[in-house]
Design an enzyme around this catalytic site. Structure first.
Site, PDB file in Angstrom:
ATOM      1  N   HIS A  65       0.838  -1.198   0.000  1.00  0.00           N
ATOM      2  CA  HIS A  65       0.000   0.000   0.000  1.00  0.00           C
ATOM      3  C   HIS A  65       0.867   1.240   0.000  1.00  0.00           C
ATOM      4  O   HIS A  65       2.052   1.190   0.367  1.00  0.00           O
ATOM      5  CB  HIS A  65      -0.931   0.023   1.217  1.00  0.00           C
ATOM      6  CG  HIS A  65      -0.199  -0.009   2.526  1.00  0.00           C
ATOM      7  ND1 HIS A  65       0.283  -1.185   3.081  1.00  0.00           N
ATOM      8  CD2 HIS A  65       0.144   0.973   3.397  1.00  0.00           C
ATOM      9  CE1 HIS A  65       0.876  -0.916   4.236  1.00  0.00           C
ATOM     10  NE2 HIS A  65       0.808   0.379   4.446  1.00  0.00           N
ATOM     11  N   CYS A 210       1.824   3.869  11.727  1.00  0.00           N
ATOM     12  CA  CYS A 210       2.790   3.377  10.746  1.00  0.00           C
ATOM     13  C   CYS A 210       3.064   4.503   9.755  1.00  0.00           C
ATOM     14  O   CYS A 210       2.359   5.515   9.735  1.00  0.00           O
ATOM     15  CB  CYS A 210       2.261   2.130  10.034  1.00  0.00           C
ATOM     16  SG  CYS A 210       0.850   2.416   8.950  1.00  0.00           S
TER      17      CYS A 210
END
Length: 698
Positions: A65, A210
């Protein structure tokens, strides 16, 4: 989520054998639907995210991603592999691959939906249903939440179209596992207890984050919440993701018995959690072993181990991960200081150079502008710029030392670091003293934080005790023990630089040129730049120091300018994306931004980096041979009027650019054309394909 995934974005027979091939196969589906405008650019962004941390998860899941400017709208593509594809998970290959594409400026609503999907992936029944889906339409419906399959019913409260449970818990400030227990929270808040009472279960607050903030953040939250329910503890998670975050209620934090940080980027407002038993790990640990983290934080609470102050966060702030060697940690600490120092160097240096340009080289003898300033006189403005720049330069060593200590020990390291840096200036220890002071300050604070402090003193530790003790220790060491030897070493280095001439100076220029072009803005490049700026970080730098600064800036301009020239003279050797990057590289190179060559080096490092290093060495050595000087630490061609011997200086840059361009063209000509490159005479076809945002067949 109906527009984020359709049957056209599902491949239930994904044949790719590598993660790169899998990402490409799924991304091509996005390109076909107009969701991605530049396939190669998007895949480069996916690869960059993958390089930060593998995206494979236990349970046979891969979630490549990224955020990318090449994405037009938030999109999800799903592939199912019969053989499995290695995405770096500890338990083996992944058979369920989700490619998540988010625009660089995606709105919060879309990102919340994508993050909710990430939480769904932690539900075994949901993933089992995907493995048994018979066709693409059913799989897409299941992912969207349209399919009322029994396998997904247990996850209905986490439906991808609904708000996340963690967000709701954070907004209301209630513990998720047991609403009745919160009726007794005021007693726990008032007591501020570390150990759990007998009337209620153990309470944990957690933060997950993250780098991209789309997937791992929310998967770690879901995993921790599930493990908390299984362990019988109350666990509330604050997800600091791309869609923003809602801070946990202070009452919830106060009532918590322990804290878990599962993150790969800085935890925002970390001081809120100070003084509690804390487990600090990467985000993947929160996904893969949440039960172990809960056990660990309970053990710390039982032993009375708490954080003395703000716990370190980023890899730089916490001095590197535990698996890293000391050399890697040291480099991160030093780069932390240098990165904060550079803006002071740029602002102060340019102001001083501007003062000299307007007022001449006697401007340093001008009286204070507080006593004498004439609005209509150029000399007064020159003196003003010069004196402001001098004040900015006065912060260089303290900032360097302060943020080295910050990189090691977070905010508690700032005070002793700045104090040590200021002492370094007082005793004429210069930049060497600043480096030593920063390392000592960070080490002293880390040592103090390891001491088990009585609960009554924890509140004053970060405000009074740590600054007091650490500043006293650093001051003693700098004034009495190591200050004089470091000052002598600093003087010796300065004298050596002042004595450079002839072949020695040319060799130094070549070495600095090689360093500037080795990693294009990375640690080696920053070391060379810091060495040069240290020499001119005084109001009256030596001639040798200004020659070094000129050589460093000239060499740093070579790689992007050479890549821009190469894409112009031999366009067929480069992909359409690289040719577009080449246009921007003209401006970046002229502005002394070496990072403009990074896209080319990343795509073809074995040809671009050596070629750049050769050209940089040529430019650096010629600049030193020509005796070019520079007072400004930055600016590129825009500070040419401030350069000594400007004509020869530009010749040195042109020579290096020519050498690098020639080498790149020759080396690339020896291999097959890059994917997407076009042969001569097909430029119109390439332009048409670029307008349609489709790759051109090689």
């Amino acid at each position: 989520m109906s527009e984020m995934i359709t049957a056209d974005l599902v491949d239930l027979d994904l044949s790719a054998q590598t993660k790169e091939a899998a990402a490409r196969a799924l991304a091509e589906r996005m390109v076909a639907l107009g969701r991605v405008t530049d396939l190669e650019g998007f895949l480069a962004d996916v690869a960059a995210r993958e390089a930060q941390m593998p995206t494979g998860l236990d349970g046979g899941i891969g979630i490549p991603h990224c955020r990318s400017e090449h994405v037009t709208e938030p999109t999800l593509a799903f592939g199912r592999s019969a053989d499995g594809i290695d995405f770096g998970a500890a338990d083996g290959p992944a058979d369920l691959i989700f490619l998540i594409a988010a625009p660089a400026g995606a709105d919060d609503a879309h990102l919340t939906i994508l993050s909710s999907l990430a939480r769904q992936l932690m539900n075994a029944e949901f993933t089992d249903a995907l493995r048994s889906a018979g066709d693409a339409t059913a799989a897409a419906a299941l992912i969207r939440g349209d399919e009322p399959a029994a396998a997904a019913e247990s996850a209905s409260e986490d439906s991808v179209a609904a708000p996340t449970a963690a967000s709701a818990g954070a907004a209301t400030g209630t513990a998720e596992a047991d609403g009745d227990a919160d009726a007794e929270a005021p007693d726990a808040e008032a007591a501020g207890a570390v150990e759990a009472s007998e009337e209620r279960p153990f309470r944990i607050v957690a933060v997950t984050s993250c780098p991209t903030g789309i997937a791992h953040t929310y998967m770690a939250a879901e995993s921790l919440e599930n493990a908390g329910r299984e362990a019988g503890v109350e666990l509330v998670v604050e997800t600091q993701g791309s869609a923003g975050f809602t801070r946990l209620d202070p009452a919830v934090i106060a009532a918590a018995d322990g804290v878990i940080f599962a993150h790969d980027v800085p935890v925002r407002d970390k001081d809120r959690f100070a003084g509690k038993p804390t487990v600090d790990v990467g985000v993947k640990a929160g996904i893969n072993r949440p039960g172990a983290l809960i056990t660990e934080v309970r053990g710390k609470a039982e032993r009375g181990e708490v954080t003395a102050g703000s716990a370190p966060g980023t890899p730089v702030e916490r001095g590197g991960d535990s698996a890293e060697g000391y050399g890697t940690k040291l480099r991160k600490w030093l780069m932390s200081g240098v990165s904060y120092m550079v803006p002071f160097v740029a602002a102060g240096g340019l102001l001083i150079a501007l003062g000299f340009a307007i007022g001449g080289y006697k401007v340093d003898k001008a009286p204070s502008v507080m006593d004498h300033f004439m609005w209509m006189q150029a000399d007064s403005w020159a003196a003003l710029f010069f004196q402001i720049g001098g004040v900015a330069f006065g912060f260089l060593v303290p900032v360097l030392a302060g943020y080295i200590a910050y990189g090691m020990a977070d905010r508690p390291g700032l005070v002793p670091g700045f104090v040590g840096g200021a002492i370094s200036l007082t005793i004429n220890a210069g930049f060497l003293g600043g480096l030593a002071a920063g390392l000592i300050a960070g080490g002293v604070v880390l040592a103090i934080q390891k001491v088990n402090i009585p609960a009554a003193l924890r509140g004053i530790m970060p405000v009074v005790v740590i600054p007091l003790i650490s500043s006293a220790v650093v001051g003693f060491l700098m004034f009495v023990v190591i200050g004089k030897p470091i000052a002598s070493a600093q003087k010796g280095m300065t004298d050596w630089l002042n004595g450079l001439s002839g072949s020695n100076a040319i060799l130094l220029g070549a070495l600095l040129g090689l360093m500037m072009c080795f990693d294009l803005g990375g640690p080696v490049n920053k070391v060379a730049y810091a060495f040069a700026t240290a020499g001119i970080a005084v109001t009256s730098p030596s001639d040798s120091a200004m020659k070094i600064m000129a050589a460093v800036m000239a060499a740093g301009m070579v790689p992007p300018l050479a890549m821009a020239l190469a894409t112009t003279v031999r366009a067929k050797l480069f992909t359409p994306t690289e040719r577009e990057n080449g246009k921007a590289a003209w401006v970046l190179g002229a502005s002394f931004i070496s990072e403009g060559a990074i896209p080319f080096a990343a795509a073809d490092p074995l040809r671009v980096i050596p070629s750049s290093m050769v050209g940089g060495a040529v430019t650096g050595s010629l600049s030193m041979a020509f005796g070019a000087t520079l007072r400004a630490p930055h600016g590129g061609i825009f500070v040419v009027p401030l350069i000594g011997n400007p004509f020869l200086y530009l010749i040195a840059i042109a020579a290096g650019v020519g050498v690098t361009t020639a080498l790149v063209v020759v080396l690339k000509s020896l291999r097959k054309p890059a994917p997407g490159a076009v042969a001569p005479g097909t430029a119109e076809t390439a332009a048409t394909a670029a307008e349609q945002k489709q790759p051109v067949a090689a």
